[in-house]
Design an enzyme around this catalytic site. Structure first.
Site, PDB file in Angstrom:
ATOM      1  N   ASP A  72     -21.671  15.740   9.971  1.00 56.07           N
ATOM      2  CA  ASP A  72     -22.511  16.939   9.916  1.00 56.07           C
ATOM      3  C   ASP A  72     -21.759  18.181  10.379  1.00 56.07           C
ATOM      4  O   ASP A  72     -20.794  18.107  11.149  1.00 56.07           O
ATOM      5  CB  ASP A  72     -23.724  16.766  10.851  1.00 56.07           C
ATOM      6  CG  ASP A  72     -24.799  15.875  10.244  1.00 56.07           C
ATOM      7  OD1 ASP A  72     -24.526  15.195   9.251  1.00 56.07           O
ATOM      8  OD2 ASP A  72     -25.910  15.861  10.808  1.00 56.07           O
ATOM      9  N   HIS A  80     -19.635  14.185  13.530  1.00 55.27           N
ATOM     10  CA  HIS A  80     -19.533  15.609  13.196  1.00 55.27           C
ATOM     11  C   HIS A  80     -18.082  15.964  12.905  1.00 55.27           C
ATOM     12  O   HIS A  80     -17.178  15.507  13.620  1.00 55.27           O
ATOM     13  CB  HIS A  80     -20.044  16.479  14.354  1.00 55.27           C
ATOM     14  CG  HIS A  80     -21.515  16.330  14.609  1.00 55.27           C
ATOM     15  ND1 HIS A  80     -22.038  15.263  15.301  1.00 55.27           N
ATOM     16  CD2 HIS A  80     -22.571  17.103  14.236  1.00 55.27           C
ATOM     17  CE1 HIS A  80     -23.357  15.388  15.347  1.00 55.27           C
ATOM     18  NE2 HIS A  80     -23.707  16.496  14.719  1.00 55.27           N
TER      19      HIS A  80
HETATM   20 ZN   LIG Z   1     -26.173  19.761  12.457  1.00 59.49          ZN
END
Ligand SMILES: [Zn+2]
Length: 275
Positions: free
Chosen positions: A88, A234
């Site tokens: 993400d 991430h």
């Molecule tokens: Zn996010």
């Protein structure tokens, strides 16, 4: 294609059981006040309690109370031993290329939930993700922290803009959406349905933007690792390790080793759903 996982645009939106019960409760509260005006305190208390429950469901990223939500790959993908790595908040000019190199070194494909405006600032990077065989999906237009407070118009504007940006950059329209921090309100589900997008959360996450200890992050992601898992990492804002490296770069090789040792196969979300 599984219609539950990926709603077909144009088909009728079906509210979840909780949303239907909430409509019924509002109608019942109104009827009770009409028949017995003294019941208004009870009616308001019931409605406040209902809204508290809806809010809690929206703040629980893996909840399915507000509508369909992919927390694991479908059974057919799990039966094939597939898992999905999802990244993400990118693309990030420092971190994303290093994540891409690690994935390529292991011969692995993943899904990147990109922030559309960030992708527009780094168009070559967005295209490079796709060129290397990964999927780019939608993680909102700007990742605004007030996303879960948007009404229908705001949600439609955000999703139309982000879909248009990512489609123009990569040549492929995203099919999956993950809201910022996984938070949402009951209005998101009908808007996703209109746009033919499926909500995806995760099976497990490593909190790799908060915790810099690679042992802890790897343990959180790999604990109970099984076929069908959707793992959240991430490729932006990585917490630093004690010696100052982005923790995701330390964790990813260990995680990929654990996946390989268990005989599991990392795939993109479209691969898992379409096969
Ligand atoms: Zn996010």
């Amino acid at each position: 294609m599984n219609a539950i996982v990926h709603p077909i645009a144009g088909s009728r939106w079906r509210p979840s059981a909780l949303i239907l019960a909430s409509f019924a409760l509002h109608a019942a509260a109104l009827a009770a006040v009409v028949v017995e005006p003294d019941a208004w305190t009870w009616a308001i208390a019931a409605i406040v309690a209902n809204h508290a429950l809806l809010t809690a469901a929206g703040l629980w990223p893996r909840s399915k109370l507000l509508g369909p939500n992919l927390t694991r790959l479908p059974p057919a993908a799990a039966a094939r031993g597939e898992v999905a790595l999802t990244f993400d908040d990118g693309p990030d000019p420092e971190l994303t290329p290093r994540v891409l190199d690690l994935l390529e070194a292991h011969g692995v494909r993943a899904t990147f939930f990109c922030i559309a405006e960030k992708a527009a600032r780094h168009p070559e990077l967005a295209r490079e993700i796709v060129r290397r065989g990964h999927a780019v999906e939608n993680h909102s237009n700007r990742h605004q922290h007030t996303f879960a407070f948007l009404m229908l118009g705001g949600l439609r504007r955000d999703l139309c803009a982000s879909q248009a940006t990512i489609t123009a950059l990569t040549g492929r329209a995203p099919r999956f959406f993950r809201p910022p921090m996984g938070f949402r309100n009951p209005l998101l589900d009908p808007v996703l349905h209109e746009m033919g997008l499926a909500l995806v959360s995760w099976t497990r996450r490593g909190f790799d933007t908060y915790w810099g200890d690679p042992d802890d992050v790897a343990m959180l992601l790999a604990r109970g690792l099984a076929a069908g898992d959707i793992l959240l990492l991430h490729d932006s804002h990585a917490a630093p390790t004690p010696d100052g490296k982005p923790v995701v770069l330390e964790v990813l090789p260990r995680l990929l080793d654990a996946i390989r040792r268990q005989g599991l196969k990392p795939v993109t979300l479209p691969q898992a759903i379409d096969s």
